[in-house]
Design an enzyme around this catalytic site. Structure first.
Site, PDB file in Angstrom:
ATOM      1  N   LYS A 283       0.843  -1.202   0.000  1.00  0.00           N
ATOM      2  CA  LYS A 283       0.000   0.000   0.000  1.00  0.00           C
ATOM      3  C   LYS A 283       0.879   1.252   0.000  1.00  0.00           C
ATOM      4  CE  LYS A 283      -4.003  -1.768   2.548  1.00  0.00           C
ATOM      5  NZ  LYS A 283      -4.989  -1.547   1.475  1.00  0.00           N
ATOM      6  N   ARG A 357     -10.472 -11.322   1.602  1.00  0.00           N
ATOM      7  CA  ARG A 357     -11.348 -12.354   1.019  1.00  0.00           C
ATOM      8  C   ARG A 357     -10.699 -13.726   1.089  1.00  0.00           C
ATOM      9  NH1 ARG A 357     -11.527  -9.050  -4.505  1.00  0.00           N
ATOM     10  NH2 ARG A 357     -11.285  -7.435  -2.925  1.00  0.00           N
TER      11      ARG A 357
HETATM   12  N1  BES Z   1      -8.199  -3.593   4.162  1.00  0.00           N
HETATM   13  C1  BES Z   1      -8.297  -3.203   2.804  1.00  0.00           C
HETATM   14  C2  BES Z   1      -9.538  -2.380   2.504  1.00  0.00           C
HETATM   15  C3  BES Z   1      -9.571  -0.991   3.069  1.00  0.00           C
HETATM   16  C4  BES Z   1      -8.970   0.039   2.395  1.00  0.00           C
HETATM   17  C5  BES Z   1     -10.271  -0.737   4.217  1.00  0.00           C
HETATM   18  C6  BES Z   1      -9.034   1.316   2.904  1.00  0.00           C
HETATM   19  C7  BES Z   1     -10.354   0.545   4.712  1.00  0.00           C
HETATM   20  C8  BES Z   1      -9.736   1.577   4.064  1.00  0.00           C
HETATM   21  C9  BES Z   1      -8.324  -4.418   1.898  1.00  0.00           C
HETATM   22  O1  BES Z   1      -7.584  -5.501   2.326  1.00  0.00           O
HETATM   23  C10 BES Z   1      -7.782  -3.991   0.583  1.00  0.00           C
HETATM   24  O2  BES Z   1      -6.639  -3.649   0.537  1.00  0.00           O
HETATM   25  N2  BES Z   1      -8.620  -3.999  -0.455  1.00  0.00           N
HETATM   26  C11 BES Z   1      -8.210  -3.594  -1.742  1.00  0.00           C
HETATM   27  C12 BES Z   1      -8.737  -4.596  -2.735  1.00  0.00           C
HETATM   28  C13 BES Z   1      -8.180  -4.417  -4.120  1.00  0.00           C
HETATM   29  C14 BES Z   1      -6.698  -4.766  -4.134  1.00  0.00           C
HETATM   30  C15 BES Z   1      -8.942  -5.292  -5.070  1.00  0.00           C
HETATM   31  C16 BES Z   1      -8.797  -2.217  -2.009  1.00  0.00           C
HETATM   32  O3  BES Z   1      -9.932  -1.958  -1.606  1.00  0.00           O
HETATM   33  O4  BES Z   1      -8.093  -1.386  -2.587  1.00  0.00           O
HETATM   34 MN    MN Z   2      -5.564  -5.331   1.720  1.00  0.00          MN
END
Ligand code: BES
Ligand code: MN
Ligand code: ZN
Length: 506
Positions: A283, A357
């Site tokens: 990230k 997931r």
């Molecule tokens: N934990 C994150 C989702 C998230 C992001 C929660 C920001 C709260 C604030 C999750 O694991 C994630 O990173 N999801 C990705 C999925 C994508 C790679 C398909 C996302 O939402 O960007």
């Molecule tokens: Mn994630």
């Protein structure tokens, strides 16, 4: 741990029967210029500061507005007028806002004994529902996380007693309602505490220890699978997420036996990523600290489990928390790796940041195959996309079962934990196909609808069980302060789930 800000709560039957303490909270509807019944009898002098303030028109009565009238000698010496907004628009959730705003101000003013008037409120709620929601709001609003600090300016300030005034209820029923509200808020505040705890302390191991403590406190069965057991069971999706971390993963189970063998079993599954760096699909660094909250689905499940016994909920519950840390390292899963899930389905991991997931997939199919729940709900901070869709105002629900969705929708109204259903359109599962495995963990590049794609992925692992996925990425925490939901972790999902479970119990 949260601080004890309220030592005791009890219900009283209107003014005149009991001592009232130093502070009274009096809800006032928008545009009202008179003190409501039955409290008007207490402020009869035309020069009483309460009458003067209400009659002046300076206090508008907007929802959550607070004004203080000081009366000098006598009890109560201080009256907090709290605006209710338009009387015709009044709801149970607005009641929580009013009571929490009053209780918070009372605490700030170093009140010792507080009385809250719940008499003559508009709306169709029963008197016991009103007392329950008010008690809930007192504890929700005065919540404070006990942060580890060398000095603490807030000190040990606490309300020694809160009295909720409502006529038309027996003392027993009123106090039972207040206790229900307390248990619901305590579960919510526990979820908030778990969320706030930093990721260096809130490891999967610590989460398992907290679950074990709940089990002994509330007579629940506790089981945990570490790395070896998960390997033996073939939980490859779960293990693939954790393999870059030095923190051992924990697949945690709590079981609540309500005592009625004929009662249905409901499954609750929580995403417990104690820190989500994204893994090799790292990230960006801005706000990465917030990924300590990526276990808030687990927190919602554990908060709920802390309240089911005290509330005597009439369904059996199997709870599963998939706890792991998502980190990049030389042992981490790489984009393109294929893992075999507990269900036997293989998954190509195209983005290691779509880890929630993966851990949920194994937890869901484990619960389905080993506990055969009549209904299955999962809670996860799963997608940033849900914040784009619904902001921080409500959670998205993806479900394969209309009756279950309808229960959740009703529980959203009673609990105030807002929900909004999103569809899983028929061609979406096709967008999870890949030549290299049964499924890939993200949909095709430009497909959009990230929250729905995640739901479509999870549905592959519930084997037809009536199921609902609740994406709480927007609702689990917020940097905006609301009267009953202080900024930070919200505890979203605990009270929603308690209402869903009560609904299923009938
Ligand atoms: N934990 C994150 C989702 C998230 C992001 C929660 C920001 C709260 C604030 C999750 O694991 C994630 O990173 N999801 C990705 C999925 C994508 C790679 C398909 C996302 O939402 O960007
Ligand atoms: Mn994630
Ligand atoms: Zn995540």
């Amino acid at each position: 741990m949260s601080k004890t800000t309220v030592r005791k709560i009890e219900a009283i039957n209107g003014p005149g029967t009991e001592p009232l303490g130093d502070t009274l909270v009096l809800p006032i509807a928008k545009g009202s210029t008179t003190v409501p019944e039955p409290w008007n009898g207490m402020f009869t002098s035309p020069s009483d500061p309460v009458r003067v303030l209400v009659g002046s028109g300076d206090f508008k009565g907007d929802l959550g507005e607070v004004a203080v009238a000081y009366r000098g000698e006598g009890q109560p010496s201080r009256v907090l007028l709290v605006g209710m907004g338009d009387a015709a628009q009044f709801t149970r959730e607005r009641l929580r806002v009013v009571v929490a705003a009053g209780a918070r101000r009372a605490l700030d003013l170093a009140t010792a004994e507080l009385t809250v008037s719940l008499d003559s409120l508009p709306g169709n709620d029963t008197a016991s529902a009103v007392v329950e929601a008010a008690a809930e709001a007192v504890y929700l609003g005065t919540y404070r996380f006990d942060a580890p600090k060398a000095s603490d300016s807030a000190g040990e300030r606490a309300l020694s007693v809160v009295r909720l005034s409502r006529s038309g209820l027996s003392e027993g029923d009123a106090n039972a309602a207040a206790q229900r509200g307390l248990h619901r808020a305590a579960g919510t505040n526990l979820a908030r505490d778990l969320g706030h705890t930093p990721a260096n302390l809130m490891t999967p191991t610590h989460l398992a220890e907290r679950a074990e403590m709940l089990a002994s406190q509330y007579d629940l069965d506790f089981t945990v699978f570490g790395r070896e057991e998960a390997e033996r069971l073939g939980m490859g999706a779960f293990l693939g997420v954790t393999q870059g971390s030095v923190q051992p993963p924990q697949m945690i189970f709590l079981r609540y036996d309500c005592g009625n063998p004929d009662a249905p079993t409901v499954g609750l599954v929580g995403k417990g990523i104690t820190f989500d760096s994204g893994g090799i699909s790292l990230k960006p660094s801005a706000k990465m600290d917030e990924m300590k909250y990526d276990m808030c689905g687990a927190a919602a499940v554990l908060g709920t489990m802390s309240a089911v016994r005290p509330l005597g909920i009439g369904v059996n519950v199997i709870a599963a928390v998939a706890a792991a840390e998502n980190m990049p390292s030389g042992t981490a899963t790489k984009p393109g790796d294929v893992h075999t899930s507990y269900s036997g389905k293989t998954i190509e991991v195209l983005n290691t940041d779509a880890e929630g997931r993966l851990v949920l997939a194994d937890a869901l199919s484990y619960v389905v195959r080993n506990h055969k729940p009549a209904a299955l709900l999962d809670y996860a901070t799963l997608t940033g996309a849900v914040i784009t869709a619904l902001g921080h105002y409500g959670a998205a629900v993806l479900s394969n079962d209309d009756p279950l969705w309808q229960r959740i929708e009703r529980a959203g109204e009673t609990s105030g934990d807002r929900v909004w259903r999103l569809p899983i359109w028929e061609e979406m599962p096709d967008h999870l196909r890949t030549p290299f495995a049964d499924l890939k963990n993200i949909a095709d590049g430009n497909a959009g609808a990230g929250t729905i794609a995640a739901g479509a992925f999870l549905r592959e692992f519930v084997e037809g069980t009536p199921w609902a996925h609740i994406d709480i990425a927007g609702t689990a925490w917020w940097d905006k302060d609301r009267p009953h939901i202080p900024k930070g972790a919200s505890g979203y999902g605990v009270r929603l789930t308690l209402d869903v479970l009560s609904g299923i119990a009938g």
